[in-house]
Design a protein around this motif. Structure first.
Motif, short mmCIF file in Angstrom:
data_model
loop_
_atom_site.label_atom_id
_atom_site.label_comp_id
_atom_site.label_asym_id
_atom_site.label_seq_id
_atom_site.Cartn_x
_atom_site.Cartn_y
_atom_site.Cartn_z
N ASP A 181 -121.42 -23.04 -6.66
CA ASP A 181 -122.54 -22.57 -7.48
C ASP A 181 -123.11 -23.69 -8.34
O ASP A 181 -124.31 -23.72 -8.62
CB ASP A 181 -122.07 -21.43 -8.41
CG ASP A 181 -121.81 -20.15 -7.62
OD1 ASP A 181 -122.21 -20.13 -6.44
OD2 ASP A 181 -121.20 -19.23 -8.17
N VAL A 204 -115.05 -20.77 3.29
CA VAL A 204 -115.17 -20.06 2.01
C VAL A 204 -116.55 -20.30 1.40
O VAL A 204 -117.18 -19.40 0.85
CB VAL A 204 -114.08 -20.53 1.02
CG1 VAL A 204 -114.28 -19.88 -0.34
CG2 VAL A 204 -112.71 -20.21 1.57
N SER A 205 -117.02 -21.54 1.54
CA SER A 205 -118.33 -21.87 0.98
C SER A 205 -118.90 -23.05 1.77
O SER A 205 -118.81 -24.20 1.34
CB SER A 205 -118.17 -22.21 -0.50
OG SER A 205 -119.38 -22.02 -1.17
N ALA A 231 -112.41 -19.88 -11.42
CA ALA A 231 -113.81 -20.27 -11.55
C ALA A 231 -114.10 -20.83 -12.94
O ALA A 231 -114.79 -21.84 -13.09
CB ALA A 231 -114.70 -19.05 -11.28
N ARG A 244 -115.88 -21.26 -5.06
CA ARG A 244 -117.19 -20.62 -5.24
C ARG A 244 -117.89 -21.14 -6.49
O ARG A 244 -119.09 -21.40 -6.47
CB ARG A 244 -117.03 -19.10 -5.30
CG ARG A 244 -116.68 -18.58 -3.92
CD ARG A 244 -116.83 -17.09 -3.75
NE ARG A 244 -116.30 -16.73 -2.44
CZ ARG A 244 -115.21 -15.99 -2.25
NH1 ARG A 244 -114.58 -15.49 -3.29
NH2 ARG A 244 -114.79 -15.73 -1.04
#
Lengths: 365, 333
Positions: free
Chosen positions: B230, B245-246, B199, B226
């Motif tokens: 975001d 996953v997203s 990340a 992720r």
């Protein structure tokens, strides 16, 4: 720690009871997932001792545990908690590999092997020297420094095995195959006409047993060993008695590191025949449990190593035999046995003492 | 697969079994350290194995290794038990399977992600990850508004540089003035499972202008996806379809069909069609591919899909040659 128990009960009955309890709970877990615990136990025992080659695997694992167990035990005699066996073994392996890579094209195997063994001990000792020095001169706790050195060792090995030492033409971080290998026990047996199933067991086990004798002599039969034990019992007393505490700490750590480093010979020029990443596979940490269970005595360590070797090999066979028992289940079973015979080792002490005391009084009366 | 203990004793008798007939068809799979539920490579193989078991009702012997020594031990045990074929998962088992395949010449072996061994009873699968990565590079270049795209790799090994190099070629062929930011998570196996660092790397690439980030980083990649989500940017998944996953933040995924390799191995063996040799699976063989379905229809627009299909057709036809990093350990870009 003083125990209210007679010596025979402390050394024999307690470990056996702990083991029994562990198997009982592990059996419950096996029953919970719908397998027959008795059959699982049978498979585990046969898988550790009876199946062709299985005894070899058990003893091969035990060899690793003897080395790492001794390493922890020696340091523990001076009340030093060396939990860096993992890193010291990894660096020992680096020493072995470097010697073999550099010399095995030029020197005969019989010369390279002793040098490689020496390198394992020296590199392992070197990796324990700095934490020992920091402990002795700066008071930095070895528990912290040795575990941090494990990470440094892992990083160093990765850098070398993905870089300078990596075998070309393939993707695995590993060196080329080494030529100077320790003879395997089944090869020796076959050479004298005994048919034996192949296993990674090699002559390192003899060196491991010699190391046991060496440690016993050193700790219980030399002035140095006496100083170490004095330091372990009480540092102020040792200081008052004229023991050079910093030097003793450093030397003990180096011996401990050398023993952990020697584990590398069983792997690098024994089982694997090359230096690979993560070959230490947690054996350094298991050595702590082995030393704890073996009460930091060579004889106890050999017995505990056998038990752990059998657990590793028997556990492997368990997951071969049963669909439902995967490697996580095996870990749970192994963990339970370690829990009962290591962490809860003294749980039964008092109940057993209460049970035995009236009889002891009778004997006195 | 319940094998009685006494069977081990008569394993020798089973060794005589040669051709994979219906009676002695006993496939075996040895997974690598990640374990068969690693949400990545091993799990892909497991999906193929499961598909085979569901379709045929056959049992498959399985084992997950936990230390180095168990690799050859497990392969040997499977062979002793008459495992035929024995499938090894991952390049780390290459040395072990080479030895065991030599010890059991009458049984068939297969291994995934290896192409450098030489045994008459061994099938080896390797994938042209650079071709699939090239295609998602095309998509990234077209979708990017900033002209800067990112790549996050797991452990820094040649295989992952191969992904990065194919991706860069795809981006540059589509948008020659684009910038590709490239980061590897680490040099230890821990780099496969460090979502926090993944990340961080993704965020730093976004700070430097990237608006599309492709990862080839196993569990670390989940952190990449992720973080990208975001920040309101788009990620490209790897190995399997990672849209879930997203949802809404995954442009597409580069598929590596290890499940097909496992399934084909077992199916060929069952049908008596097992052939040894090296199978290199690229776009032409459906070994690598990308995801274009209703989920990402809004993100992966018609013109992008058309460009990817065109590039795919050209690669299959040989009009575009994607450089393979592993050929000379270097990337022309």
């Amino acid at each position: 720690m003083t125990t209210p128990l007679p010596r025979w009960a402390d050394l024999l009955v307690i470990p056996l009871l702990n083991l029994l309890l562990a198997f009982l709970v592990a059996g419950l877990v096996v029953a919970l997932i719908g397998e027959n615990p008795w059959r699982a136990l049978t498979v585990m025992l046969q898988g550790a001792f009876v199946y062709p080659g299985s005894l070899g695997y058990t003893l091969y694992y035990a060899t690793n545990f003897i080395f790492t167990g001794l390493a922890v035990a020696v340091a523990f005699q001076a009340r030093l908690f060396n939990i860096g066996g993992e890193g010291q073994a990894a660096i020992g392996g680096l020493g072995v590999a470097l010697v073999c890579l550099a010399l095995d094209p030029y020197l005969p195997v019989v010369l390279v092997i002793p040098l490689a063994i020496l390198a394992a001990a020296i590199f392992g000792a070197g990796w324990a020297f700095l934490p020992g020095l920091l402990q002795a001169t700066r008071g930095s706790h070895v528990v912290i420094t040795t575990i941090m050195f494990n990470f440094i060792a892992a990083g160093l090995l990765v850098a070398l095995l993905t870089g300078a030492l990596m075998r070309p033409g393939q993707s695995t971080p590993q060196t080329r195959n080494l030529d100077a290998l320790l003879p395997k026990v089944h090869e020796i047996l076959r050479a004298v006409g005994i048919d034996a199933a192949p296993s990674p067991l090699n002559v390192s086990i003899v060196i491991a047993l010699l190391a046991c004798v060496g440690v016993w002599l050193l700790v219980w039969r030399t002035p140095f060993g006496f100083r170490v034990r004095t330091l372990g019992e009480s540092e102020p007393a040792a200081r008052y008695a004229g023991v050079a505490v910093p030097r003793t700490v450093i030397v003990v750590m180096c011996i401990s590191g050398a023993l952990a480093g020697l584990m590398a010979i069983n792997e690098v020029i024994g089982a694997q025949g090359k230096l690979v990443l993560n070959y230490t596979a947690g054996y350094g940490f298991t050595g702590i449990a082995v030393a704890l269970m073996g009460r930091s005595h060579p004889v106890g360590i050999v017995l505990a190593s056998l038990l752990f070797g059998a657990l590793y090999q028997g556990g492997t066979e368990l997951s071969f035999e049963f669909d439902t028992i995967d490697r996580e289940m095996v870990l749970v079973i192994q963990g339970l046995i370690i829990l009962f015979s290591g962490a809860l080792a003294f749980m039964l002490e008092r109940p057993l003492a209460r049970l035995l005391t009236p009889r002891a009084r009778l004997a006195h009366g | 697969m319940t094998v009685k203990p006494w069977l081990a004793g008569v394993a020798g008798a089973l060794l005589c079994a040669t051709a994979a007939t219906a009676q002695d068809f006993k496939p075996a799979v040895v997974y690598d350290m990640g374990g068969k539920f690693d949400k990545s490579f091993n799990e892909g193989v497991w999906n193929g194995v499961k598909r085979f078991m569901d379709e045929t009702g056959d049992d498959v012997m399985e084992f997950e290794v936990t230390n180095e020594t168990q690799r050859s031990q497990a392969l040997t045990r499977m062979a002793q038990r008459g495992g035929n074929p024995v499938l090894g998962v991952g390049f780390a088992q290459a040395d072990a399977i080479d030895v065991v395949a030599g010890d059991y010449p009458d049984q068939m072996f297969a291994i995934i992600d290896v192409n450098w061994l030489d045994r008459p009873n061994l099938r080896q699968y390797s994938f042209k990850e650079h071709e699939g990565s090239y295609l998602v590079g095309v998509a990234a270049a077209m979708k990017s508004e900033t002209g800067t795209v990112g790549f996050v790799g797991g452990m820094d090994i040649p295989l992952i540089r191969k992904f990065a190099c194919g991706y860069k070629q795809g981006v540059m062929a589509t948008k020659p003035d684009a910038t590709v930011l490239e980061n590897m998570t680490g040099t230890t196996p821990a780099a496969w499972n460090d979502p926090t660092k993944g990340a961080e790397l993704a965020r730093s690439q976004i700070d430097r202008g990237a608006d599309i980030v492709y990862h080839a980083a196993g569990g670390t990649g989940l952190g990449v996806i992720r973080a990208v989500a975001d920040e309101g940017k788009l990620a490209i998944g790897v190995d399997s379809d990672q849209y879930a996953v997203s949802p809404g933040a995954v442009l597409t995924s580069m598929l590596k069909r290890v499940d097909n390799a496992a399934y084909d191995t077992l199916m060929d063996a069952k049908n008596g069609n097992f052939t040894p040799g090296i199978k290199t699976l690229g776009l032409a063989e459906d070994g690598v591919d990308y995801v274009a379905d209703e989920n990402n229809a809004d993100l992966l627009t018609e013109d992008i899909r058309a460009a990817m299909e065109e590039a795919k057709a050209k690669i299959v036809a040989g009009e575009i040659t994607v450089h393979n990093y592993e050929d000379d350990q270097s990337c022309p870009l």
